[in-house]
Design a protein around this motif. Structure first.
Motif, PDB file in Angstrom:
ATOM      1  N   PHE A  79     -11.255   9.586  -0.345  1.00  0.00           N
ATOM      2  CA  PHE A  79     -10.630  10.806  -0.194  1.00  0.00           C
ATOM      3  C   PHE A  79      -9.263  10.351   0.512  1.00  0.00           C
ATOM      4  CE2 PHE A  79      -9.139  14.235   2.327  1.00  0.00           C
ATOM      5  CZ  PHE A  79      -9.056  15.422   1.666  1.00  0.00           C
ATOM      6  N   PHE A  80      -9.192   9.690   1.453  1.00  0.00           N
ATOM      7  CA  PHE A  80      -8.084   9.198   2.241  1.00  0.00           C
ATOM      8  C   PHE A  80      -6.997   8.561   1.644  1.00  0.00           C
ATOM      9  CE2 PHE A  80     -10.916  10.597   6.071  1.00  0.00           C
ATOM     10  CZ  PHE A  80     -10.204  11.774   6.295  1.00  0.00           C
ATOM     11  N   LEU A  81      -7.522   7.613   0.926  1.00  0.00           N
ATOM     12  CA  LEU A  81      -6.759   6.686  -0.018  1.00  0.00           C
ATOM     13  C   LEU A  81      -5.934   7.306  -0.859  1.00  0.00           C
ATOM     14  CD1 LEU A  81      -9.122   3.552  -0.626  1.00  0.00           C
ATOM     15  CD2 LEU A  81      -6.939   3.577   1.082  1.00  0.00           C
ATOM     16  N   LEU A  82      -6.613   8.262  -1.689  1.00  0.00           N
ATOM     17  CA  LEU A  82      -5.758   9.337  -2.444  1.00  0.00           C
ATOM     18  C   LEU A  82      -4.925  10.179  -1.762  1.00  0.00           C
ATOM     19  CD1 LEU A  82      -8.993  10.370  -4.819  1.00  0.00           C
ATOM     20  CD2 LEU A  82      -7.076   8.976  -5.438  1.00  0.00           C
ATOM     21  N   LEU A  83      -5.364  10.818  -0.742  1.00  0.00           N
ATOM     22  CA  LEU A  83      -4.422  11.379   0.077  1.00  0.00           C
ATOM     23  C   LEU A  83      -3.231  10.586   0.523  1.00  0.00           C
ATOM     24  CD1 LEU A  83      -4.588  14.462   1.201  1.00  0.00           C
ATOM     25  CD2 LEU A  83      -5.546  13.595   3.394  1.00  0.00           C
ATOM     26  N   TRP A  84      -3.502   9.454   0.781  1.00  0.00           N
ATOM     27  CA  TRP A  84      -2.186   8.560   1.233  1.00  0.00           C
ATOM     28  C   TRP A  84      -1.207   8.206   0.135  1.00  0.00           C
ATOM     29  CZ3 TRP A  84      -2.561   2.508   2.010  1.00  0.00           C
ATOM     30  CH2 TRP A  84      -1.495   2.141   2.726  1.00  0.00           C
ATOM     31  N   GLU A  85      -1.764   8.205  -1.119  1.00  0.00           N
ATOM     32  CA  GLU A  85      -0.799   8.040  -2.329  1.00  0.00           C
ATOM     33  C   GLU A  85      -0.308   6.658  -2.424  1.00  0.00           C
ATOM     34  OE1 GLU A  85       1.570  11.308  -2.300  1.00  0.00           O
ATOM     35  OE2 GLU A  85       0.110  12.727  -3.093  1.00  0.00           O
ATOM     36  N   LYS A  86      -0.788   5.639  -1.991  1.00  0.00           N
ATOM     37  CA  LYS A  86      -0.190   4.259  -2.019  1.00  0.00           C
ATOM     38  C   LYS A  86      -0.969   3.554  -2.894  1.00  0.00           C
ATOM     39  CE  LYS A  86       3.162   4.910   0.995  1.00  0.00           C
ATOM     40  NZ  LYS A  86       4.229   4.998   0.364  1.00  0.00           N
ATOM     41  N   ILE A  87      -2.286   3.628  -3.106  1.00  0.00           N
ATOM     42  CA  ILE A  87      -3.033   2.849  -3.874  1.00  0.00           C
ATOM     43  C   ILE A  87      -3.720   3.651  -5.278  1.00  0.00           C
ATOM     44  CG2 ILE A  87      -5.426   1.673  -4.223  1.00  0.00           C
ATOM     45  CD1 ILE A  87      -5.282   1.269  -1.222  1.00  0.00           C
ATOM     46  N   PRO A  88      -3.193   3.211  -6.400  1.00  0.00           N
ATOM     47  CA  PRO A  88      -3.661   3.809  -7.676  1.00  0.00           C
ATOM     48  C   PRO A  88      -4.885   4.138  -7.680  1.00  0.00           C
ATOM     49  CG  PRO A  88      -2.899   1.711  -8.239  1.00  0.00           C
ATOM     50  CD  PRO A  88      -2.735   1.663  -6.719  1.00  0.00           C
ATOM     51  N   SER A  89      -5.202   5.159  -8.699  1.00  0.00           N
ATOM     52  CA  SER A  89      -6.648   5.624  -8.551  1.00  0.00           C
ATOM     53  C   SER A  89      -7.717   4.549  -9.466  1.00  0.00           C
ATOM     54  CB  SER A  89      -6.800   6.865  -9.445  1.00  0.00           C
ATOM     55  OG  SER A  89      -6.040   7.814  -8.932  1.00  0.00           O
ATOM     56  N   TYR A  90      -7.089   3.905 -10.401  1.00  0.00           N
ATOM     57  CA  TYR A  90      -7.879   2.818 -11.066  1.00  0.00           C
ATOM     58  C   TYR A  90      -8.084   1.682 -10.313  1.00  0.00           C
ATOM     59  CZ  TYR A  90      -3.615   0.251 -11.596  1.00  0.00           C
ATOM     60  OH  TYR A  90      -2.351  -0.390 -11.603  1.00  0.00           O
ATOM     61  N   ALA A  91      -7.299   1.401  -9.303  1.00  0.00           N
ATOM     62  CA  ALA A  91      -7.684   0.024  -8.359  1.00  0.00           C
ATOM     63  C   ALA A  91      -8.699   0.383  -7.713  1.00  0.00           C
ATOM     64  CB  ALA A  91      -6.325  -0.056  -7.591  1.00  0.00           C
ATOM     65  N   ILE A  92      -8.954   1.678  -7.071  1.00  0.00           N
ATOM     66  CA  ILE A  92     -10.209   2.103  -6.260  1.00  0.00           C
ATOM     67  C   ILE A  92     -11.258   2.130  -7.167  1.00  0.00           C
ATOM     68  CG2 ILE A  92     -10.961   3.812  -5.034  1.00  0.00           C
ATOM     69  CD1 ILE A  92      -8.301   4.965  -4.405  1.00  0.00           C
ATOM     70  N   VAL A  93     -11.200   2.531  -8.275  1.00  0.00           N
ATOM     71  CA  VAL A  93     -12.621   2.295  -9.177  1.00  0.00           C
ATOM     72  C   VAL A  93     -12.859   0.946  -9.638  1.00  0.00           C
ATOM     73  CG1 VAL A  93     -13.553   3.216 -11.298  1.00  0.00           C
ATOM     74  CG2 VAL A  93     -12.184   4.701 -10.032  1.00  0.00           C
ATOM     75  N   LEU A  94     -11.973   0.078  -9.876  1.00  0.00           N
ATOM     76  CA  LEU A  94     -12.081  -1.103 -10.269  1.00  0.00           C
ATOM     77  C   LEU A  94     -12.798  -1.967  -8.949  1.00  0.00           C
ATOM     78  CD1 LEU A  94      -9.178  -2.260 -12.377  1.00  0.00           C
ATOM     79  CD2 LEU A  94     -11.522  -1.460 -13.230  1.00  0.00           C
ATOM     80  N   ALA A  95     -12.295  -1.744  -7.693  1.00  0.00           N
ATOM     81  CA  ALA A  95     -12.843  -2.100  -6.479  1.00  0.00           C
ATOM     82  C   ALA A  95     -14.250  -2.021  -6.494  1.00  0.00           C
ATOM     83  CB  ALA A  95     -12.118  -1.621  -5.197  1.00  0.00           C
ATOM     84  N   GLY A  96     -14.854  -0.555  -6.776  1.00  0.00           N
ATOM     85  CA  GLY A  96     -15.955  -0.172  -6.623  1.00  0.00           C
ATOM     86  C   GLY A  96     -17.022  -0.911  -7.817  1.00  0.00           C
ATOM     87  N   LEU A  97     -16.324  -1.237  -8.856  1.00  0.00           N
ATOM     88  CA  LEU A  97     -17.182  -1.811 -10.077  1.00  0.00           C
ATOM     89  C   LEU A  97     -17.159  -3.295  -9.575  1.00  0.00           C
ATOM     90  CD1 LEU A  97     -15.599  -0.343 -13.215  1.00  0.00           C
ATOM     91  CD2 LEU A  97     -18.052  -0.092 -12.558  1.00  0.00           C
ATOM     92  N   LEU A  98     -16.268  -3.786  -8.771  1.00  0.00           N
ATOM     93  CA  LEU A  98     -16.387  -5.339  -8.634  1.00  0.00           C
ATOM     94  C   LEU A  98     -17.554  -5.238  -7.511  1.00  0.00           C
ATOM     95  CD1 LEU A  98     -15.363  -8.309  -8.795  1.00  0.00           C
ATOM     96  CD2 LEU A  98     -13.407  -7.399  -7.141  1.00  0.00           C
ATOM     97  N   ALA A  99     -17.340  -4.354  -6.528  1.00  0.00           N
ATOM     98  CA  ALA A  99     -18.427  -4.530  -5.430  1.00  0.00           C
ATOM     99  C   ALA A  99     -19.925  -4.328  -5.994  1.00  0.00           C
ATOM    100  CB  ALA A  99     -18.191  -3.548  -4.336  1.00  0.00           C
ATOM    101  N   GLY A 100     -19.975  -3.613  -6.987  1.00  0.00           N
ATOM    102  CA  GLY A 100     -21.277  -3.718  -7.656  1.00  0.00           C
ATOM    103  C   GLY A 100     -21.684  -4.844  -8.121  1.00  0.00           C
ATOM    104  N   ALA A 101     -20.822  -5.228  -9.021  1.00  0.00           N
ATOM    105  CA  ALA A 101     -21.173  -6.435  -9.656  1.00  0.00           C
ATOM    106  C   ALA A 101     -21.598  -7.813  -8.602  1.00  0.00           C
ATOM    107  CB  ALA A 101     -19.879  -7.093 -10.646  1.00  0.00           C
ATOM    108  N   LEU A 102     -20.798  -7.578  -7.465  1.00  0.00           N
ATOM    109  CA  LEU A 102     -21.190  -8.749  -6.615  1.00  0.00           C
ATOM    110  C   LEU A 102     -22.261  -8.453  -5.926  1.00  0.00           C
ATOM    111  CD1 LEU A 102     -17.367  -9.813  -5.755  1.00  0.00           C
ATOM    112  CD2 LEU A 102     -18.644 -10.787  -7.305  1.00  0.00           C
ATOM    113  N   PHE A 103     -22.451  -7.456  -5.190  1.00  0.00           N
ATOM    114  CA  PHE A 103     -23.454  -7.201  -4.370  1.00  0.00           C
ATOM    115  C   PHE A 103     -24.455  -6.307  -4.887  1.00  0.00           C
ATOM    116  CE2 PHE A 103     -19.321  -7.181  -2.334  1.00  0.00           C
ATOM    117  CZ  PHE A 103     -19.384  -8.192  -1.368  1.00  0.00           C
TER     118      PHE A 103
END
Length: 411
Positions: free
Chosen positions: A387-411
């Motif tokens: 929520f706060f990253l989207l509110l900040w508007e500096k990080i694109p949406s897809y980067a947040i989702v891809l980070a979540g997928l990467l975390a799921g693959a690694l952990f």
């Protein structure tokens, strides 16, 4: 005798206008493809991403217009986010751009779910669950952001606040798919009585309704049923099955899933419960419309036909066409006279209530989508951080989702 002066548009200016419109259409389709590759989390999360890219960044339309189109599509059966983005394409470039829009939007998800259907025997349910474990709370964060932005844009009166709170409470308490269109209609009816406060338009155009797409929707529904009954060909039957489900379901992919399970697993035995649940978990990790789940089922259903990979691909294609076509035909029918309909003060006044109820439904969805998740500090932090990253508007949406997928693959 007086002669009428005729204003001619210079050929060079006309060509520049056509070229500008074509370039704008290409840019819009690139944006649609971006959303098709990165829009995770279902219609509510899709709305948040459309709000961010198509409204805030590109300014193809206003937030109020986007919400109006979304509310209109929620009243109709079919995939809400697909109908919404198709309607935007229609308003920007007419029918041709709208047809390209729906194809570009659905193609990534349908392709990925078709490949999943072809390789399901090599997929492990535990691996799928691990992959999406962080994407799900991130999607809830997207929905929370969407609720905040919508309320900020359209809630301006005490009546709107009351409708938003009431609709959120009712949608949260009674989780019934048919309740959503009823709440939208009720909200519009309540604010309709304030139509006298709306300005009278002096040049109001008469309402002209084109019935072609509505007739086509009914014709395909009846024709597919008759053809399937006569030929008994599995691809034709699959198209009819999915077209019928796409014509009757309200509430999006979450409502569609139990209907598909009852028909294709319990009744027709086209796939096993384990295969169905694996695909249902996988589609949550896919971008784009959740209705792409139909292509996965279509690919698996065609195994019994013995036609190999080609037959499975055919099954995926006809299933996707069947599930997406009804909603597309219906939105093509309504969007042609929607702007004319809004000229009437009664209709314009009703939009205040419809927008307020829409905001309430997204608020309710935030909590409804969070409840099935494990109530852990990690999930809560991921929702808040998104929520706060989207509110900040500096990080694109897809980067947040891809980070979540990467975390799921690694952990």
């Amino acid at each position: 005798m007086e002669t009428e002066e005729i204003q001619l548009v210079p050929p060079a200016r006309s060509r520049r206008g056509a070229r500008t419109k074509r370039v704008r259409g290409i840019i819009f389709l690139k944006d649609v493809l971006t959303l098709g590759l990165t829009a995770f989390g279902g219609p509510q999360a899709h709305l948040a991403m459309m709000l961010r890219l198509l409204v805030d960044k590109r300014r193809y339309l206003t937030a109020a217009e986007l919400l109006e189109l979304t509310a209109l599509c929620q009243i109709l059966p079919g995939p809400t986010s697909t109908q919404t983005i198709t309607a935007i394409g229609f308003r920007l470039g007419g029918p041709n751009l709208a047809y390209l829009t729906v194809l570009v939007w659905m193609l990534p998800a349908v392709t990925m779910m078709t490949l999943a259907g072809l390789t399901i025997t090599y997929l492990d349910k535990t691996q799928v669950t691990n992959l999406v474990q962080y994407v799900q709370p991130i999607a809830v964060g997207f929905v929370a952001y969407s609720a905040y932005k919508i309320a900020e844009k359209v809630i301006h009166t005490k009546t709107s606040v009351a409708l938003m709170v009431a609709s959120a409470m009712l949608a949260y308490r009674f989780q019934l798919p048919w309740l959503l269109p009823l709440l939208l209609l009720a909200g519009g009816a309540i604010t309709t009585f304030r139509y006298r406060k709306m300005p009278v338009l002096p040049d109001k155009q008469p309402l002209q309704i084109e019935w072609a797409n509505f007739a086509l929707w009914i014709g395909v529904l009846i024709g597919a049923a008759l053809l399937g009954s006569y030929t008994r060909l599995l691809p034709v039957l699959l198209f009819e099955n999915f077209y019928r489900n796409g014509s009757l379901v309200f509430g999006g992919g979450q409502v569609l899933a139990p209907l598909l399970y009852a028909e294709f697993v319990e009744f027709k035995h086209y796939l096993s419960t384990q295969e169905f649940l694996s695909g249902l978990g996988l589609v949550q990790a896919m971008p784009g419309p959740n209705f792409s789940f139909a292509s996965y089922i279509g690919a698996l259903a065609m195994r019994r036909d013995g036609s190999g990979i080609g037959g499975q691909v055919l099954g995926a294609v006809v299933a996707a066409a069947g599930i997406f076509m009804p909603g597309t035909l219906l939105i093509f029918f309504l969007i042609r006279f929607w702007d004319q309909l809004k000229q009437y003060r009664v209709v314009k006044a009703s939009l205040e209530g419809i927008n307020a109820v829409s905001a309430g439904l997204v608020c309710a969805a935030t909590f409804l989508l969070y409840h099935p998740l494990p109530d852990t500090p990690v999930n809560l932090v991921l929702v808040a951080a998104t929520f706060f990253l989207l509110l900040w508007e500096k990080i694109p949406s897809y980067a947040i989702v891809l980070a979540g997928l990467l975390a799921g693959a690694l952990f």
